[in-house]
Scaffold this motif. Structure first.
Motif, PDB file in Angstrom:
ATOM      1  N   VAL A 155       0.843  -1.187   0.000  1.00  0.00           N
ATOM      2  CA  VAL A 155       0.000   0.000   0.000  1.00  0.00           C
ATOM      3  C   VAL A 155       0.881   1.241   0.000  1.00  0.00           C
ATOM      4  O   VAL A 155       1.853   1.317   0.763  1.00  0.00           O
ATOM      5  N   GLN A 156       0.537   2.196  -0.838  1.00  0.00           N
ATOM      6  CA  GLN A 156       1.259   3.471  -0.893  1.00  0.00           C
ATOM      7  C   GLN A 156       0.265   4.625  -0.934  1.00  0.00           C
ATOM      8  O   GLN A 156      -0.805   4.505  -1.526  1.00  0.00           O
ATOM      9  N   LEU A 157       0.636   5.745  -0.293  1.00  0.00           N
ATOM     10  CA  LEU A 157      -0.124   6.973  -0.344  1.00  0.00           C
ATOM     11  C   LEU A 157       0.703   8.022  -1.070  1.00  0.00           C
ATOM     12  O   LEU A 157       1.867   8.233  -0.726  1.00  0.00           O
ATOM     13  N   GLN A 158       0.109   8.655  -2.064  1.00  0.00           N
ATOM     14  CA  GLN A 158       0.785   9.683  -2.837  1.00  0.00           C
ATOM     15  C   GLN A 158       0.082  11.007  -2.630  1.00  0.00           C
ATOM     16  O   GLN A 158      -1.084  11.159  -3.025  1.00  0.00           O
ATOM     17  N   ALA A 159       0.797  11.946  -2.023  1.00  0.00           N
ATOM     18  CA  ALA A 159       0.246  13.283  -1.775  1.00  0.00           C
ATOM     19  C   ALA A 159       0.773  14.260  -2.813  1.00  0.00           C
ATOM     20  O   ALA A 159       1.909  14.139  -3.279  1.00  0.00           O
ATOM     21  N   SER A 160      -0.056  15.234  -3.152  1.00  0.00           N
ATOM     22  CA  SER A 160       0.345  16.252  -4.121  1.00  0.00           C
ATOM     23  C   SER A 160      -0.454  17.527  -3.888  1.00  0.00           C
ATOM     24  O   SER A 160      -1.418  17.530  -3.116  1.00  0.00           O
ATOM     25  N   GLY A 161      -0.036  18.591  -4.575  1.00  0.00           N
ATOM     26  CA  GLY A 161      -0.802  19.823  -4.546  1.00  0.00           C
ATOM     27  C   GLY A 161      -0.171  20.964  -3.786  1.00  0.00           C
ATOM     28  O   GLY A 161      -0.688  22.084  -3.794  1.00  0.00           O
ATOM     29  N   GLY A 162       0.936  20.709  -3.107  1.00  0.00           N
ATOM     30  CA  GLY A 162       1.589  21.779  -2.376  1.00  0.00           C
ATOM     31  C   GLY A 162       2.226  22.789  -3.312  1.00  0.00           C
ATOM     32  O   GLY A 162       2.291  22.592  -4.526  1.00  0.00           O
ATOM     33  N   GLY A 163       2.698  23.889  -2.731  1.00  0.00           N
ATOM     34  CA  GLY A 163       3.346  24.901  -3.539  1.00  0.00           C
ATOM     35  C   GLY A 163       3.588  26.163  -2.761  1.00  0.00           C
ATOM     36  O   GLY A 163       3.420  26.206  -1.539  1.00  0.00           O
ATOM     37  N   LEU A 164       3.997  27.192  -3.492  1.00  0.00           N
ATOM     38  CA  LEU A 164       4.268  28.504  -2.909  1.00  0.00           C
ATOM     39  C   LEU A 164       3.164  29.456  -3.336  1.00  0.00           C
ATOM     40  O   LEU A 164       2.929  29.633  -4.545  1.00  0.00           O
ATOM     41  N   GLN A 198      -7.506  -1.205   5.705  1.00  0.00           N
ATOM     42  CA  GLN A 198      -7.549  -2.654   5.849  1.00  0.00           C
ATOM     43  C   GLN A 198      -7.189  -3.259   4.502  1.00  0.00           C
ATOM     44  O   GLN A 198      -7.852  -2.986   3.499  1.00  0.00           O
ATOM     45  N   ARG A 199      -6.150  -4.051   4.496  1.00  0.00           N
ATOM     46  CA  ARG A 199      -5.700  -4.668   3.252  1.00  0.00           C
ATOM     47  C   ARG A 199      -6.523  -5.916   2.939  1.00  0.00           C
ATOM     48  O   ARG A 199      -7.151  -6.516   3.813  1.00  0.00           O
ATOM     49  N   THR A 200      -6.494  -6.276   1.693  1.00  0.00           N
ATOM     50  CA  THR A 200      -7.205  -7.473   1.227  1.00  0.00           C
ATOM     51  C   THR A 200      -6.726  -8.694   1.998  1.00  0.00           C
ATOM     52  O   THR A 200      -5.521  -8.855   2.239  1.00  0.00           O
ATOM     53  N   MET A 201      -7.652  -9.532   2.417  1.00  0.00           N
ATOM     54  CA  MET A 201      -7.361 -10.787   3.121  1.00  0.00           C
ATOM     55  C   MET A 201      -6.763 -10.538   4.512  1.00  0.00           C
ATOM     56  O   MET A 201      -6.118 -11.417   5.067  1.00  0.00           O
ATOM     57  N   ARG A 202      -6.955  -9.342   5.053  1.00  0.00           N
ATOM     58  CA  ARG A 202      -6.514  -9.048   6.415  1.00  0.00           C
ATOM     59  C   ARG A 202      -7.733  -8.718   7.266  1.00  0.00           C
ATOM     60  O   ARG A 202      -8.739  -8.234   6.774  1.00  0.00           O
ATOM     61  N   THR A 203      -7.638  -8.951   8.564  1.00  0.00           N
ATOM     62  CA  THR A 203      -8.747  -8.633   9.471  1.00  0.00           C
ATOM     63  C   THR A 203      -8.463  -7.398  10.302  1.00  0.00           C
ATOM     64  O   THR A 203      -9.312  -6.958  11.065  1.00  0.00           O
ATOM     65  N   TYR A 204      -7.263  -6.838  10.198  1.00  0.00           N
ATOM     66  CA  TYR A 204      -6.879  -5.695  11.015  1.00  0.00           C
ATOM     67  C   TYR A 204      -6.600  -4.488  10.131  1.00  0.00           C
ATOM     68  O   TYR A 204      -6.424  -4.611   8.920  1.00  0.00           O
ATOM     69  N   LYS A 205      -6.566  -3.321  10.759  1.00  0.00           N
ATOM     70  CA  LYS A 205      -6.319  -2.072  10.040  1.00  0.00           C
ATOM     71  C   LYS A 205      -4.948  -1.510  10.431  1.00  0.00           C
ATOM     72  O   LYS A 205      -4.505  -1.673  11.566  1.00  0.00           O
ATOM     73  N   VAL A 206      -4.321  -0.845   9.485  1.00  0.00           N
ATOM     74  CA  VAL A 206      -2.988  -0.278   9.689  1.00  0.00           C
ATOM     75  C   VAL A 206      -2.999   1.175   9.216  1.00  0.00           C
ATOM     76  O   VAL A 206      -3.648   1.501   8.222  1.00  0.00           O
ATOM     77  N   ASP A 207      -2.290   2.036   9.916  1.00  0.00           N
ATOM     78  CA  ASP A 207      -2.143   3.429   9.497  1.00  0.00           C
ATOM     79  C   ASP A 207      -0.997   3.573   8.495  1.00  0.00           C
ATOM     80  O   ASP A 207       0.126   3.117   8.758  1.00  0.00           O
ATOM     81  N   ASP A 263      -3.294  -3.280  -2.509  1.00  0.00           N
ATOM     82  CA  ASP A 263      -4.355  -4.252  -2.251  1.00  0.00           C
ATOM     83  C   ASP A 263      -5.178  -3.817  -1.041  1.00  0.00           C
ATOM     84  O   ASP A 263      -4.900  -4.195   0.087  1.00  0.00           O
ATOM     85  N   ILE A 264      -6.181  -3.009  -1.289  1.00  0.00           N
ATOM     86  CA  ILE A 264      -6.971  -2.367  -0.240  1.00  0.00           C
ATOM     87  C   ILE A 264      -8.406  -2.878  -0.272  1.00  0.00           C
ATOM     88  O   ILE A 264      -9.037  -2.855  -1.319  1.00  0.00           O
ATOM     89  N   SER A 265      -8.905  -3.300   0.881  1.00  0.00           N
ATOM     90  CA  SER A 265     -10.305  -3.709   0.940  1.00  0.00           C
ATOM     91  C   SER A 265     -11.173  -2.641   1.591  1.00  0.00           C
ATOM     92  O   SER A 265     -12.389  -2.637   1.385  1.00  0.00           O
ATOM     93  N   GLY A 266     -10.553  -1.738   2.359  1.00  0.00           N
ATOM     94  CA  GLY A 266     -11.344  -0.686   2.982  1.00  0.00           C
ATOM     95  C   GLY A 266     -10.465   0.407   3.557  1.00  0.00           C
ATOM     96  O   GLY A 266      -9.355   0.148   4.012  1.00  0.00           O
ATOM     97  N   ILE A 267     -10.952   1.640   3.473  1.00  0.00           N
ATOM     98  CA  ILE A 267     -10.252   2.781   4.069  1.00  0.00           C
ATOM     99  C   ILE A 267     -11.174   3.431   5.069  1.00  0.00           C
ATOM    100  O   ILE A 267     -12.328   3.730   4.750  1.00  0.00           O
ATOM    101  N   TYR A 268     -10.700   3.662   6.250  1.00  0.00           N
ATOM    102  CA  TYR A 268     -11.529   4.186   7.329  1.00  0.00           C
ATOM    103  C   TYR A 268     -11.189   5.652   7.560  1.00  0.00           C
ATOM    104  O   TYR A 268     -11.492   6.483   6.721  1.00  0.00           O
ATOM    105  N   ASP A 269     -10.508   5.995   8.633  1.00  0.00           N
ATOM    106  CA  ASP A 269     -10.157   7.392   8.873  1.00  0.00           C
ATOM    107  C   ASP A 269      -9.191   7.892   7.808  1.00  0.00           C
ATOM    108  O   ASP A 269      -8.275   7.172   7.388  1.00  0.00           O
TER     109      ASP A 269
END
Length: 120
Positions: free
Chosen positions: A1-10, A99-108, A26-32
């Motif tokens: 899993v990767q998060l790509q942020a963009s949009g910053g600037g001066l 929560q990744r696919t085939m996992r029962t727990y969530k990770v930040d 491989d993501i099955s759900g996104i919570y917060d």
């Protein structure tokens, strides 16, 4: 899993920016989904948060100026920043509880950060 942020600037004080952060993998759900910021020499602080049911919360310093939103289908979170001030200058980070696919727990997971600089 990767998060790509963009949009910053001066930008100049009073102007606007829109940050984006998109998750992939491989993501099955996104919570917060949250946005944090860290100014030089300071701790990383929560700026805005949204839960899976759409509830939002903001720090007092950005309330009324920033708006967090999410698009679950696109696995994305956004931060619309209006009326920017020099004190908003910081590196902005997104964080998602996933929560990744085939996992029962969530990770930040964290994005890599995007620099926002506001000149006076």
């Amino acid at each position: 899993v990767q998060l790509q942020a963009s949009g910053g600037g001066l930008v100049q004080a009073g102007e606007s920016l829109r940050l984006s952060c998109t998750a992939s993998g491989d993501i099955s759900g996104i919570y917060d989904m949250n946005w944090y910021r860290q100014a030089p020499g300071k701790q990383r602080d929560l700026v805005a948060a949204t839960t899976s049911d759409g509830t939002t919360n903001y720090s007092d310093s950005v309330k009324g100026r920033f708006t967090i939103s999410r698009d679950n289908a696109k696995k994305s979170v956004y931060l619309q920043m209006n009326s920017l001030k020099p004190e908003d200058t910081a590196v902005y980070f997104c964080r998602m509880r996933i929560q990744r696919t085939m996992r029962t727990y969530k990770v930040d997971y964290w994005g890599q950060g995007t620099q926002v600089t506001v000149s006076s």
